[in-house]
Design a protein around this motif. Structure first.
Motif, mmCIF file in Angstrom:
data_model
loop_
_atom_site.group_PDB
_atom_site.id
_atom_site.type_symbol
_atom_site.label_atom_id
_atom_site.label_comp_id
_atom_site.label_asym_id
_atom_site.label_seq_id
_atom_site.Cartn_x
_atom_site.Cartn_y
_atom_site.Cartn_z
ATOM 1 N N LEU A 85 7.343 -23.143 43.613
ATOM 2 C CA LEU A 85 6.528 -24.304 43.928
ATOM 3 C C LEU A 85 7.007 -25.553 43.192
ATOM 4 N N ARG A 86 7.437 -25.401 41.953
ATOM 5 C CA ARG A 86 7.994 -26.554 41.228
ATOM 6 C C ARG A 86 9.220 -27.091 41.949
ATOM 7 N N THR A 87 10.046 -26.178 42.450
ATOM 8 C CA THR A 87 11.242 -26.601 43.192
ATOM 9 C C THR A 87 10.859 -27.303 44.484
ATOM 10 N N LEU A 88 9.897 -26.752 45.211
ATOM 11 C CA LEU A 88 9.499 -27.346 46.488
ATOM 12 C C LEU A 88 8.979 -28.768 46.303
ATOM 13 N N ARG A 89 8.245 -28.997 45.224
ATOM 14 C CA ARG A 89 7.712 -30.337 44.967
ATOM 15 C C ARG A 89 8.816 -31.347 44.695
ATOM 16 N N ALA A 90 9.956 -30.874 44.196
ATOM 17 C CA ALA A 90 11.050 -31.779 43.824
ATOM 18 C C ALA A 90 12.114 -31.913 44.910
ATOM 19 N N LEU A 91 11.919 -31.298 46.064
ATOM 20 C CA LEU A 91 12.965 -31.266 47.095
ATOM 21 C C LEU A 91 13.121 -32.579 47.848
ATOM 22 N N ASN A 92 12.080 -33.393 47.909
ATOM 23 C CA ASN A 92 12.085 -34.599 48.745
ATOM 24 C C ASN A 92 12.306 -34.255 50.215
ATOM 25 N N LEU A 93 11.798 -33.101 50.608
ATOM 26 C CA LEU A 93 11.790 -32.675 52.003
ATOM 27 C C LEU A 93 10.351 -32.312 52.367
ATOM 28 N N LYS A 94 10.032 -32.343 53.647
ATOM 29 C CA LYS A 94 8.666 -32.116 54.092
ATOM 30 C C LYS A 94 8.478 -30.662 54.532
ATOM 31 N N LEU A 95 7.653 -29.960 53.774
ATOM 32 C CA LEU A 95 7.315 -28.587 54.117
ATOM 33 C C LEU A 95 6.513 -28.574 55.418
ATOM 34 N N GLY A 96 6.909 -27.710 56.341
ATOM 35 C CA GLY A 96 6.247 -27.657 57.637
ATOM 36 C C GLY A 96 6.898 -28.537 58.678
ATOM 37 N N GLN A 97 7.787 -29.443 58.230
ATOM 38 C CA GLN A 97 8.540 -30.289 59.160
ATOM 39 C C GLN A 97 10.039 -30.090 59.012
ATOM 40 N N ASP A 98 10.509 -30.029 57.756
ATOM 41 C CA ASP A 98 11.936 -29.827 57.509
ATOM 42 C C ASP A 98 12.277 -28.352 57.276
ATOM 43 N N TYR A 99 11.341 -27.606 56.737
ATOM 44 C CA TYR A 99 11.562 -26.187 56.444
ATOM 45 C C TYR A 99 10.212 -25.496 56.340
ATOM 46 N N ASP A 100 10.211 -24.157 56.404
ATOM 47 C CA ASP A 100 9.010 -23.350 56.216
ATOM 48 C C ASP A 100 9.242 -22.366 55.075
ATOM 49 N N VAL A 101 8.157 -21.809 54.561
ATOM 50 C CA VAL A 101 8.221 -20.824 53.480
ATOM 51 C C VAL A 101 7.530 -19.545 53.924
ATOM 52 N N LEU A 102 8.186 -18.412 53.696
ATOM 53 C CA LEU A 102 7.595 -17.102 53.943
ATOM 54 C C LEU A 102 7.465 -16.361 52.612
ATOM 55 N N THR A 103 6.253 -15.961 52.275
ATOM 56 C CA THR A 103 6.009 -15.108 51.119
ATOM 57 C C THR A 103 5.448 -13.795 51.642
ATOM 58 N N ILE A 104 6.167 -12.703 51.414
ATOM 59 C CA ILE A 104 5.797 -11.399 51.975
ATOM 60 C C ILE A 104 5.442 -10.443 50.846
ATOM 61 N N SER A 105 4.267 -9.832 50.931
ATOM 62 C CA SER A 105 3.842 -8.872 49.924
ATOM 63 C C SER A 105 4.517 -7.521 50.165
ATOM 64 N N ILE A 106 4.936 -6.890 49.070
ATOM 65 C CA ILE A 106 5.526 -5.550 49.159
ATOM 66 C C ILE A 106 4.488 -4.464 48.900
ATOM 67 N N ASP A 107 3.244 -4.874 48.608
ATOM 68 C CA ASP A 107 2.185 -3.915 48.306
ATOM 69 C C ASP A 107 1.322 -3.696 49.553
ATOM 70 N N PRO A 108 1.311 -2.476 50.107
ATOM 71 C CA PRO A 108 0.512 -2.229 51.314
ATOM 72 C C PRO A 108 -0.994 -2.357 51.086
ATOM 73 N N GLU A 109 -1.429 -2.385 49.806
ATOM 74 C CA GLU A 109 -2.846 -2.544 49.516
ATOM 75 C C GLU A 109 -3.274 -4.014 49.465
ATOM 76 N N ASP A 110 -2.316 -4.927 49.486
ATOM 77 C CA ASP A 110 -2.665 -6.344 49.551
ATOM 78 C C ASP A 110 -3.232 -6.664 50.928
ATOM 79 N N THR A 111 -4.259 -7.483 50.960
ATOM 80 C CA THR A 111 -4.964 -7.790 52.200
ATOM 81 C C THR A 111 -4.811 -9.260 52.561
ATOM 82 N N PRO A 112 -5.098 -9.621 53.811
ATOM 83 C CA PRO A 112 -5.086 -11.037 54.191
ATOM 84 C C PRO A 112 -6.046 -11.871 53.355
ATOM 85 N N GLU A 113 -7.180 -11.281 52.945
ATOM 86 C CA GLU A 113 -8.125 -12.011 52.100
ATOM 87 C C GLU A 113 -7.483 -12.377 50.763
ATOM 88 N N LYS A 114 -6.763 -11.423 50.174
ATOM 89 C CA LYS A 114 -6.052 -11.696 48.927
ATOM 90 C C LYS A 114 -4.976 -12.758 49.149
#
Length: 268
Positions: A85-114
């Motif tokens: 997140l610190r890097t993304l804030r310093a990129l001078n690029l627009k998240l959602g317009q110039d690039y997207d971010v995917l964060t994928i959980s490796i824990d099957p017990e993690d839920t959409p609510e979490k």
């Protein structure tokens, strides 16, 4: 068996078995360079709302930044996300317009609510514009998450006794169609390097003229996950500059030494 003998046996056990266990852990945990590897588009996960989504849904016109975490991680995952997140804030690029971010959980017990709660917490802390639509926190079953992780060289293991995952730290930059373009290791992702990686991944559609010039002067080093000076390109530039300077010097010298025409004798 007396105390000194027990102590020596314990030391010998550490000497002989600890390296073996460490070597075994290195085989099961790591982040391998699989440049050009394809993230499976048909892998089924859930988004923050709980809806089923195929990973290919996030492929499109923009490059992607990918990380693997789990929400109950006591330390490392939080550090990875904070550094990201610190890097993304310093990129001078627009998240959602110039690039997207995917964060994928490796824990099957993690839920959409979490996932939703974790995303909201980081958005409140970092106030990252565009993250509400450009940053996707995804969860899923063990098979899907492991398949996705293995496809890009992210290796991890689960300890049943501690109920924790052992995993590597890093992020990956993907092309718009989901192929791995660059790896960044550890807990520090220089904004300049990530911006250059996104520019390369977009095949020049992203970034400024300055970025294009920097890509000529810097090149990605897979062994370090960093951009370093492209010495060969700099040597070429220096050679061309030397040739041009020499040509200019010769041209000026020949003009200076050229004899001037004197007055016509018929008019003297």
């Amino acid at each position: 068996m007396n105390v000194p003998t027990l102590f020596r046996a314990f030391v010998l056990a550490l000497v002989f078995f600890a390296p073996a266990r460490a070597e075994d852990l290195r085989k099961r945990v790591g982040l391998d360079q699989l440049l050009g590897a394809q993230l499976p588009a048909d892998a089924l996960l859930k988004d923050e709302s709980g809806a089923d989504v195929r990973v290919g849904r996030f492929f499109g016109p923009r490059p992607l930044i990918l990380t693997f975490v789990y929400f109950d991680c006591p330390m490392l995952c939080n550090e990875v996300t904070n550094a990201e997140l610190r890097t993304l804030r310093a990129l001078n690029l627009k998240l959602g317009q110039d690039y997207d971010v995917l964060t994928i959980s490796i824990d099957p017990e993690d839920t959409p609510e979490k996932a939703r709660a974790r995303k909201a917490r980081y958005l409140n802390r970092y106030d990252l514009p565009g993250a509400d639509v450009g940053w996707h926190v995804l969860t899923g079953g063990a098979e899907a998450s492991r398949r996705l992780a293995e496809s890009v060289g992210f290796r991890y293991t689960y300890n049943k006794e501690t109920r924790q995952f052992t995993h590597a730290a890093g992020l990956m930059v993907l092309t718009p169609d989901g192929k791995v373009a660059r790896y960044f290791y550890g807990l520090s992702y220089p904004p300049r390097d990530v911006r250059l990686a996104l520019t390369e991944a977009s095949e020049g559609k992203l970034g400024s003229l300055t970025d294009q010039m920097l890509l000529f002067c810097y090149q990605y080093d897979p062994s370090t996950g960093r951009y370093t000076l492209a010495i060969l390109n700099l040597v070429r530039v220096a050679c061309v500059a030397t040739v041009l300077a020499l040509a200019a010097f010769i041209w000026k010298a020949t003009r200076r030494d050229r004899p001037r025409a004197g007055p016509d004798p018929a008019f003297t």
